[in-house]
Design an enzyme around this catalytic site. Structure first.
Site, PDB file in Angstrom:
ATOM      1  N   HIS A 258       8.922   5.637   7.603  1.00  0.00           N
ATOM      2  CA  HIS A 258       7.582   6.116   7.999  1.00  0.00           C
ATOM      3  C   HIS A 258       7.705   7.259   9.014  1.00  0.00           C
ATOM      4  O   HIS A 258       6.936   7.329   9.981  1.00  0.00           O
ATOM      5  CB  HIS A 258       6.764   4.969   8.610  1.00  0.00           C
ATOM      6  N   ASP A 341      10.206  -1.379   9.371  1.00  0.00           N
ATOM      7  CA  ASP A 341       9.847  -1.936   8.064  1.00  0.00           C
ATOM      8  C   ASP A 341      10.096  -0.930   6.946  1.00  0.00           C
ATOM      9  O   ASP A 341      10.160   0.273   7.166  1.00  0.00           O
ATOM     10  CB  ASP A 341       8.378  -2.360   8.054  1.00  0.00           C
ATOM     11  N   GLU A 342      10.224  -1.442   5.755  1.00  0.00           N
ATOM     12  CA  GLU A 342      10.218  -0.662   4.516  1.00  0.00           C
ATOM     13  C   GLU A 342      11.222   0.492   4.514  1.00  0.00           C
ATOM     14  O   GLU A 342      10.928   1.592   4.059  1.00  0.00           O
ATOM     15  CB  GLU A 342       8.800  -0.143   4.240  1.00  0.00           C
ATOM     16  N   VAL A 343      12.416   0.233   5.001  1.00  0.00           N
ATOM     17  CA  VAL A 343      13.480   1.230   4.930  1.00  0.00           C
ATOM     18  C   VAL A 343      14.026   1.252   3.508  1.00  0.00           C
ATOM     19  O   VAL A 343      14.423   0.223   2.974  1.00  0.00           O
ATOM     20  CB  VAL A 343      14.596   0.919   5.943  1.00  0.00           C
ATOM     21  N   ASP A 413      11.749  -6.887   8.440  1.00  0.00           N
ATOM     22  CA  ASP A 413      12.702  -6.272   7.524  1.00  0.00           C
ATOM     23  C   ASP A 413      14.041  -5.968   8.183  1.00  0.00           C
ATOM     24  O   ASP A 413      15.098  -6.126   7.570  1.00  0.00           O
ATOM     25  CB  ASP A 413      12.134  -4.964   6.959  1.00  0.00           C
TER      26      ASP A 413
END
Length: 658
Positions: A258, A341-343, A413
């Site tokens: 992000h 998060d969301e790597v 995560d």
């Protein structure tokens, strides 16, 4: 002037909860008793005496808010009206802590014929008591015709109260769509009214970095326009406004994913990989051929615009750390959220700038990535190198923040998916509830580690931005819905939120492929679960629809976390709904556009009487009362005959000015 009639309607109570007179209180106190008399109160002239604590704060702001909030629920000029209760006596027993996270919110409230006594350990407890008192003081029309003025009904009151969970938060996204300061302050008013105590401010994301930075001033070039930027003074206003209401403000500066907005800084841009991913995913090690068409962002990131900090670059961590240290001086809470998060491995796998650093001895990358198409599973050597780089990066930024005296917070995560080990005092925010083995039961997996404190933001319960439809025009490159849109699309009703308890509600079953089965309740050291945070993500939320998305559903979470229940399955929706209806009107009177709970007809009539299944508010029934015919069950609505249930009927007439 408009007169709004709220019938705190006929409600069927299948539990042993004490019925709160006129459904006045939200959230429900831990212990309460009351009587039968009513004493008049003039909120404009009542005297408030404060002994101990932050006397200036309470006198200057809290007392005025108490009086204002009461008056908002009434009407007419009451300047010359007398009051039987003429004094509010407040005693703060202990010195307020420097660290707001250590403040005690407990209080007692006792009323007599002439005085209301409030006792609290710390000033924030008195703030919570003032909110309770503002709900108890009612327009006289509640029980005595249309005589102007206010009274304290059903006295004497004796309340002993405290929250079960110390973390009762809203996660507010102001990056994807900018939220003006006035909207954030209004949200804090709603939080104060419902005794929520933490604003998790997701202030930046890939789409924009809308907060002034002295370290990298050009970061705000990513803002949507010059008016969509938060200055230092704006942030200080939010923090002060929140503190006056007993609310902490915890900022989030997410990385390494992000991070596209970081690239607007000339200094940080070289550290940002996969910027925008405008050409789709490519395997650069097999002739540069992939299976994602130009213009597709997936799977380089979970939603556009793509961009990730190069965690393998040894200079990236120190550069981001400088930014974080700057903001530790602006935000005064003891916790800073660092995201995580969301790597996406797909991003890093497509960037030689990353892979050449992580695998300097590998010359034939075709062995590491043998397929030209997007790999569904990365080989073990890849994950070992990735996790090692991520651990180094995390160590750098965490050490910088902890060096300022704060502890860090992260999304799940970073620990469960990416294998990073964090300091034992880190707070981990749970959000996953996917229909697959890897993503399920993340809360239990963290409990099994017995290392970190946990905040529950299970997206199947606490994500409040859903229900507005899809927004991506290029999903998976084929015009289909993406997994992210499908998961976000659902609407979580207030009953679902209210019934959930972070420590006792069953979780998803890791062996259930369909996603509908439930496992057992969480086990382990449940005190590690601090509470929960309702998230309102900004893809389709801005200042025009924030209120209606948040309220009154966030209030449902507020009571569930404050009051809690020994057995959440015994929560009584029929007992709660009349009180939540009154609370919604209270929120509206304070300027929040709270969503309607039902047609106004239901304020004076019983709605939704028939239920199916064994978990209805009526107890263990299958649609109807045991042994009753359909006609008998329907008749019970009119006659008040229904086995095992208590009828409670009360009317609350609330006047407020338009």
């Amino acid at each position: 002037m408009r007169i709004t009639l709220i019938l705190a309607f006929v409600s069927l109570v299948a539990s042993d909860l004490i019925a709160i007179p006129q459904n006045l209180l939200w959230p429900r106190p831990q212990s309460l008793s009351f009587g039968t008399w009513a004493r008049s109160v003039n909120p404009s002239t009542v005297n408030v005496n404060i002994n101990g604590g932050n006397r200036e704060l309470l006198l200057k702001f809290a007392v005025d808010r108490l009086k204002t909030n009461v008056l908002l629920m009434g009407c007419s000029d009451i300047t010359n009206l007398p009051g039987d209760i003429n004094t509010i006596d407040v005693t703060i027993l202990e010195t307020d802590p420097f660290d707001f996270s250590n403040a005690k919110e407990s209080y007692t409230l006792n009323s007599t014929n002439s005085t209301v006594y409030i006792t609290a350990a710390h000033s924030v407890g008195a703030l919570r008591a003032f909110e309770t008192l503002s709900q108890l003081i009612s327009p006289k029309a509640v029980a005595a015709g249309f005589t102007p003025g206010f009274h304290l009904p059903s006295g004497p009151w004796n309340i002993t109260d405290h929250p079960v969970y110390s973390w009762r938060a809203i996660s507010l996204d102001t990056s994807r769509n900018f939220m003006p300061i006035s909207v954030i302050l209004r949200t804090l008013d709603g939080m104060s009214a419902t005794k929520l105590n933490i604003l998790h401010w997701h202030i930046v994301d890939a789409t924009s970095f809308p907060i002034v930075s002295k370290t990298y001033p050009d970061l705000t070039d990513s803002a949507y326009d010059k008016l969509s930027i938060y200055t230092y003074e704006d942030v200080k206003q939010v923090i002060t406004y929140a503190a006056d209401r007993g609310i902490r403000v915890i900022p989030e500066f997410d990385s390494p994913s992000h991070a596209q907005a970081f690239s607007f800084s000339k200094v940080l841009k070289p550290f940002v990989l996969c910027r925008n991913a405008a050409n789709g995913w490519r395997n650069p090690y097999n002739g540069g051929v992939g299976n994602q068409p130009d213009g597709s962002w997936f799977p380089t990131c979970v939603e556009p615009p793509c961009g990730a900090v190069n965690i393998a670059n040894p200079d990236a961590g120190p550069a981001i750390a400088k930014l974080l240290v700057e903001y530790t001086g602006l935000f005064n809470d003891s916790v800073m959220h660092l995201g995580g998060d969301e790597v996406s491995s797909f991003c890093f796998a497509s960037e030689p700038e990353f892979t050449s650093r992580v695998f300097p001895d590998v010359t034939n990358f075709a062995k590491l990535f043998p397929n030209a198409t997007v790999p569904s599973i990365f080989p073990p050597d890849w994950y070992a190198g990735f996790t090692k780089s991520y651990q180094t990066y995390a160590d750098q930024i965490v050490a910088a923040v902890k060096g300022t005296g704060k502890k860090t917070m992260h999304w799940e995560d970073i620990v469960l998916k990416d294998g990073v080990v964090l300091p034992a005092d880190a707070v981990i925010q749970v959000w996953n509830g996917w229909d697959d083995v890897v993503g399920k039961n993340s809360l239990q997996k963290l409990l099994d580690l017995n290392r970190y404190q946990i905040v529950d933001s299970n997206n199947e319960v606490y994500y409040l931005d859903g229900g507005s439809g899809k927004w991506l025009t290029d999903s998976l490159g084929y015009g289909n819905s993406s997994w992210k849109e499908e998961y976000w699309i659902g609407y979580r009703n207030w009953q679902h939120i209210y019934n959930h308890d972070p420590r006792t509600s069953p979780m998803e079953n890791t062996t259930d492929k369909t996603g509908f089965g439930l496992a057992s309740q969480p086990t382990g050291n449940l005190t590690l679960i601090l509470g929960a945070s309702a998230a309102i993500w900004g893809e389709k939320i801005d200042s025009s629809n924030l209120d209606v998305k948040l309220w009154p559903r966030a209030a449902a979470m507020a009571e569930a976390l404050w009051s809690s229940f020994d057995d959440p399955t015994n929560k009584d929706l029929f007992e709660a709904e009349p009180r939540l209806t009154v609370m919604r009107e209270r929120l509206i009177s304070r300027g929040l556009a709270a969503e309607a709970l039902h047609p106004a007809w239901c304020n004076t009539h019983l709605c939704g009487f028939k239920f199916k299944g064994n978990k209805s508010p009526f107890g263990n029934v299958d649609g109807y009362e045991a042994g009753a015919s359909k006609d008998q069950s329907s008749q019970s609505k009119a006659t008040g005959i229904f086995t095992g249930l208590k009828w409670i009927s009360s009317i609350l007439i609330v006047f407020f000015m338009i």
